[in-house]
Design an enzyme around this catalytic site. Structure first.
Site, PDB file in Angstrom:
ATOM      1  N   ILE A 471       0.830  -1.215   0.000  1.00 51.66           N
ATOM      2  CA  ILE A 471       0.000   0.000   0.000  1.00 51.66           C
ATOM      3  C   ILE A 471       0.862   1.262   0.000  1.00 51.66           C
ATOM      4  O   ILE A 471       0.365   2.353   0.256  1.00 51.66           O
ATOM      5  CB  ILE A 471      -0.994   0.003   1.175  1.00 51.66           C
ATOM      6  CG1 ILE A 471      -0.274  -0.036   2.531  1.00 51.66           C
ATOM      7  CG2 ILE A 471      -1.951  -1.166   1.057  1.00 51.66           C
ATOM      8  CD1 ILE A 471      -1.219   0.203   3.713  1.00 51.66           C
ATOM      9  N   THR A 473       4.039   1.039   1.538  1.00 53.61           N
ATOM     10  CA  THR A 473       4.955   0.851   2.656  1.00 53.61           C
ATOM     11  C   THR A 473       6.349   0.433   2.207  1.00 53.61           C
ATOM     12  O   THR A 473       7.318   0.599   2.942  1.00 53.61           O
ATOM     13  CB  THR A 473       4.427  -0.257   3.576  1.00 53.61           C
ATOM     14  OG1 THR A 473       4.243  -1.442   2.772  1.00 53.61           O
ATOM     15  CG2 THR A 473       3.103   0.117   4.196  1.00 53.61           C
ATOM     16  N   GLU A 667       2.886   0.595  12.565  1.00 56.34           N
ATOM     17  CA  GLU A 667       2.006   1.356  13.449  1.00 56.34           C
ATOM     18  C   GLU A 667       2.668   1.923  14.690  1.00 56.34           C
ATOM     19  O   GLU A 667       2.209   2.917  15.253  1.00 56.34           O
ATOM     20  CB  GLU A 667       0.804   0.477  13.833  1.00 56.34           C
ATOM     21  CG  GLU A 667      -0.206   0.494  12.714  1.00 56.34           C
ATOM     22  CD  GLU A 667      -1.099  -0.719  12.683  1.00 56.34           C
ATOM     23  OE1 GLU A 667      -2.287  -0.563  12.958  1.00 56.34           O
ATOM     24  OE2 GLU A 667      -0.621  -1.835  12.372  1.00 56.34           O
TER      25      GLU A 667
END
Ligand code: MOS
Length: 701
Positions: A471, A473, A667
Site C-alpha cells: 500500500i 509501505t 504502526e
C-alpha cells in the site's frame, strides 16, 4: 501445498537499503491505480448520499438526472440488484429504504463521464422522512458492552483488587483523557473499477480496488453477491496509502459492484472524493479514557484502572481495543480494564493506524507523566520502576522487551539529562520551551492462512508470488529482499508478484503484520522449494507452501517497544505550538530495509504529532456528519510542521517470532507520540491539556 515451520534465514539482502523495486513506475506515472487501468468503454458512477442521520427514503425522483444527455441510468433501493446476505449493514447498501447515517449511499448515477455522473447525482431528488437520531458520544450514553473488542480481545479484564489497592496507595491519580474523531487521509482516495462477465458458465466479478487486502475484499463481497470467492477477482497492483481505511471493503466497493451489475458488462469506475471519504471509508472513534493509577511514594504502581468509553454504529459493530496496551505495559498487581460503547446513528468506525494503542497509550502515557510529577520523579525513571519481569496479562516472558534500552538510548541522544524538573521554567524569547517523553508499544502479529508460490525461471531467476498488497509501505521491496535471502540469491534474481487474488491467499496489510505474515510464508515456500528441487532447478518448477507456527506463542509474549522524546515550543501570547524536535527509538526486531522502515517510523511519528496538534473531525451535532470534510479544514501536519523528526532502532535479530527476525513497523510510530508532545507542552507551559488535539486556546490566558 504444504505447511511447515520455516527455519531462520541469514541476512544478506535483508538489512540493506535496497531502493524501491517499483520506484521507477511510481515516479514516472506508469504505475496504474484503481481507476486508471485501461478498460473498454468505462462508465462513471457517482454516489447520491443521505442528508439525514436516521429515517427512510420516501422517494427518489430520477427525471431531471435522466434528462441530462450524459446520464445513462440511476439505481436506487427499488431496483438495485438484490444481495444474498445483508448481515454487514455497512456493505448491504440499496437493499431497503432505511437510512442509518448522514452520508449513506441512497442512489447511484451512471454516466458516460465522471462530470456527467456528478451532475446527474446533483439532479437526483431524494425525499427522506427523518426520525429522531442520536449521533454524539457522551459519558452517559456509552453503556453497551460488546462481546469482544477488535480483533477478538476480551472486553473487560480484572486482576487483583483495584479498589482496595487504590484505597491504600500513597499517591492516587484519577483523570479523564479524550481523543477526537479522526479520519485517515491517504494520498489516493478510495476507488474501484468493477465489471461483470462470465467464466466457465458462472458469473465473474472483476475489481481493481484500492485496498489493503485483495483476498479480504473477495471474501467479504462474494457471499453477499451469492457467489463463491473464486468468482470474484480483485487486483491492487499499486495503492496510494491506506492506514487502515482500506483494510476492509467499504460501501463504495459494493456500490461499484452493484452498479456494474446493471450495465450489460460495461466496466464502472467509482472514485470516492476526498469529501465523501469523511462519510464512507471509516474513521477512528472518539475515545474517553478514565484512568485511575495508585502508586507508593517511590512511584511503584499498585493499581492501574483504564475504563474506555467510545462509539460504534447501529449499522455494524466496531469496538476499538483502546485499553489493550494498558493490560501489558507496566507492572501492577491490581489491574482493571473495560470498554463500553455508545451505539449511534453514525457511519461505521474502523481502523486507523494503531487502532486501540494510539488513543489508549495517549491516555496512559499522559497519566504516567502526571503520576511522575505527583511522585516527584523523572518521567523516564517512573517507567523504569514499573518495568515488569513478565507480560502482566499473559504471565509469559517477553521474547524481547526493549523498552528500557529505547528509553536510555533516546534520552542520551535527545539530551534528556539535566532537563529542569519544574514546568514553565524555560523561555526563549516569546516561546516557552519544554520536553516530554512517552513509551510506545505494539503487538507483534503473524496472521494465519498465508501461502507463497516459488517458481524457477530461466537464468537462475525465481518468480515469487503472494496475494498481498503493497500500500506504499515498501512491502514489495522488503519481500524481494526476504525472498532473495530465503533462496540464497541476490534480489535481482527475484520477480515478485503481488496484489491479485489470482495469486495465493494472503492476509491484510494491517496490524503491522504484513512483513511477518507474508515473509514467513515466502521463507517457508522457498525452503520447501529447495528441499524439493535443490539449488540448480530447471525452469518451470513450482512449489506452494504456507508457514506453520511453532509453539513460540505459548512460551513468549511478542511485542515491539519504543520511546518517544519531543521538544515543544509554545508561543507566550498566541499559544501556538511548534515541535522542533521529535525522536523515536524503537525495538522492532530486524529491520529488513532501513530506508523503507525509516519512512514507516518517521511517518508514524509525523501522524502522531499531527494527532497531537491538529487532527479532529468536527461534527454537526444535528446530523452527526463531519463538517471538516476536506484538507483545508481537517488539518494534518504539513511540511512546515515537520522540522526535526528522527527515528532509529536497536540492532536486533531474534528469530523466535519470524524466520526473518522482524516484528512489524507500520504502526508503532504513532503510538505514544501524541503523549510525548502533550507532556512536552505541559513541561513548557505548566498547563496540562488532557484532550486532543492540543489547540492554542488551551495554552493562553
Ligand atoms: Mo492498520 S490500522 O492495522 O491497517
Amino acid at each position: 501445498m504444504t505447511d511447515l515451520v520455516p527455519a531462520p534465514i541469514d541476512a544478506k539482502a535483508m538489512g540493506t537499503a535496497l531502493p524501491r523495486v517499483d520506484g521507477v513506475e511510481k515516479v514516472t506515472g506508469s504505475a496504474a491505480y484503481a481507476v486508471e487501468h485501461p478498460v473498454p468503454r468505462p462508465l462513471a458512477c457517482w454516489l447520491v448520499q443521505s442528508t439525514i442521520a436516521r429515517g427512510r427514503v420516501v422517494s427518489v425522483d430520477r427525471s431531471a438526472a435522466l434528462a441530462h444527455p450524459g446520464v445513462l441510468s440511476v439505481v436506487d433501493h427499488t431496483d438495485a440488484p438484490r444481495l444474498a446476505e445483508t448481515d454487514n449493514g455497512e456493505l448491504a447498501i440499496l437493499q431497503d429504504d432505511r437510512i442509518g447515517f448522514r452520508g449513506q449511499i441512497v442512489a447511484l448515477v451512471l454516466a458516460e463521464s465522471s462530470e456527467a455522473a456528478r451532475e446527474g447525482a446533483r439532479l437526483v431528488r431524494v425525499e427522506q422522512q427523518e426520525e429522531p437520531a442520536e449521533a454524539e458520544l457522551r459519558e452517559d450514553n456509552a453503556t453497551y458492552r460488546p462481546e469482544k473488542v477488535n480483533p477478538s480481545m476480551e472486553t473487560d479484564t480484572e486482576t487483583g483488587d483495584v479498589d482496595t489497592a487504590l484505597a491504600g496507595a500513597d499517591v492516587v491519580l484519577e483523570q479523564t483523557y479524550r481523543t477526537p474523531y479522526e479520519h485517515n487521509n491517504p494520498l489516493e482516495p478510495h476507488a474501484t473499477t468493477a465489471w461483470w462477465g462470465e467464466e466457465d458458465g458462472r458469473d465473474r466479478l472483476t475489481l481493481y480496488d484500492s485496498s489493503q487486502g485483495v483476498h479480504g475484499v473477495a471474501t467479504a463481497l462474494a457471499p453477499m453477491l451469492g457467489m463463491e470467492k473464486e468468482q470474484v477477482r480483485v487486483m491492487a497492483p499499486y495503492v496510494g496509502g491506506g492506514f487502515g481505511s482500506k483494510g476492509e471493503a467499504h460501501a463504495h466497493v459494493m456500490a461499484a459492484a452493484l452498479a456494474a451489475r446493471t450495465t450489460g458488462g460495461r466496466p464502472v469506475r467509482l472514485a470516492v472524493t476526498r469529501q465523501q471519504m469523511f462519510a464512507l471509508t471509516g474513521y477512528r472513534t472518539a475515545t474517553i479514557s478514565k484512568f485511575r493509577l495508585g502508586a507508593d511514594r517511590d512511584g511503584r504502581l499498585a493499581a492501574i484502572e483504564h475504563g474506555v468509553l467510545e462509539q460504534t454504529s447501529r449499522l455494524r459493530e466496531f469496538a476499538e481495543q483502546t485499553a489493550s496496551s494498558t493490560r501489558m505495559m507496566y507492572a501492577a498487581p491490581n489491574r482493571r480494564t473495560s470498554h463500553r460503547l455508545a451505539v449511534l446513528d453514525v457511519a461505521v468506525p474502523s481502523w486507523m493506524r494503531a487502532p486501540g494503542e494510539m488513543p489508549g497509550m495517549y491516555a496512559h502515557e499522559v497519566a504516567m507523566d502526571e503520576l511522575a510529577e505527583a511522585c516527584g520523579l523523572d518521567p523516564v525513571e517512573l517507567r523504569r520502576r514499573n518495568e515488569p519481569d513478565l507480560d502482566p496479562e499473559k504471565g509469559l516472558p517477553f521474547d524481547r522487551r526493549g523498552l528500557l534500552e529505547c528509553l536510555d538510548r533516546g534520552a542520551a541522544r535527545f539530551g534528556w539529562a539535566g532537563r529542569p524538573r519544574e514546568p514553565r521554567s524555560t523561555r526563549d524569547g516569546e516561546w516557552w520551551v519544554g520536553t516530554g517523553a512517552a513509551s510506545a508499544t505494539y503487538p507483534a502479529m503473524r496472521q494465519p492462512g498465508n501461502v507463497a508460490r516459488i517458481e524457477s525461471l530461466p537464468d537462475a531467476r525465481y518468480a515469487v508470488s503472494i496475494g498481498s498488497v503493497d500500500i506504499g509501505t515498501g512491502a514489495r521491496t522488503a519481500l524481494t529482499q526476504i525472498a532473495a535471502d530465503a533462496l540464497s540469491v541476490g534480489p535481482d534474481a527475484i520477480d515478485l508478484h503481488l496484489g491479485d487474488t489470482a495469486l495465493p491467499p494472503a492476509s491484510v496489510a494491517g496490524g503491522s503484520s504484513g512483513t511477518s505474515s507474508w515473509g514467513s510464508a515466502i521463507v517457508a515456500a522457498a525452503q520447501q522449494f529447495r528441499t524439493e528441487h535443490g539449488h540448480r532447478p530447471a525452469p518451470g518448477l513450482r512449489t506452494e507452501a504456507g508457514a506453520e507456527r511453532g509453539d513460540e506463542a505459548e512460551r513468549f509474549s511478542f511485542h515491539s517497544f519504543g520511546a518517544v522524546f519531543a521538544e515543544v515550543r509554545v508561543h507566550r501570547d498566541t499559544g501556538e505550538l511548534r515541535v522542533p524536535r521529535l525522536l523515536g527509538v524503537y525495538s522492532v526486531g530486524r529491520v529488513v530495509n532501513p530506508m523503507t522502515a525509516r519512512s514507516q517510523l518517521v511517518g508514524g511519528l509525523v501522524m502522531g504529532m499531527s494527532a497531537a496538534l491538529f487532527e479532529e473531525s468536527v461534527r454537526d451535532p444535528r446530523f452527526g456528519h463531519v463538517v471538516t470534510q476536506d484538507l483545508a479544514t481537517y488539518h494534518i501536519a504539513a511540511h512546515a510542521d515537520v522540522t526535526g523528526v528522527e527515528a532509529e532502532w536497536l540492532d536486533e535479530s531474534t528469530t523466535t517470532f519470524t524466520p526473518m527476525g522482524s516484528r512489524g513497523i507500520g504502526e508503532i510510530g504513532i503510538v505514544g507520540t501524541a503523549a510525548a508532545v502533550a507532556n512536552a507542552a505541559y513541561h513548557a507551559t505548566g498547563i496540562r491539556v488532557r484532550d486532543l488535539p492540543l489547540t492554542a486556546d488551551a495554552y493562553v490566558g
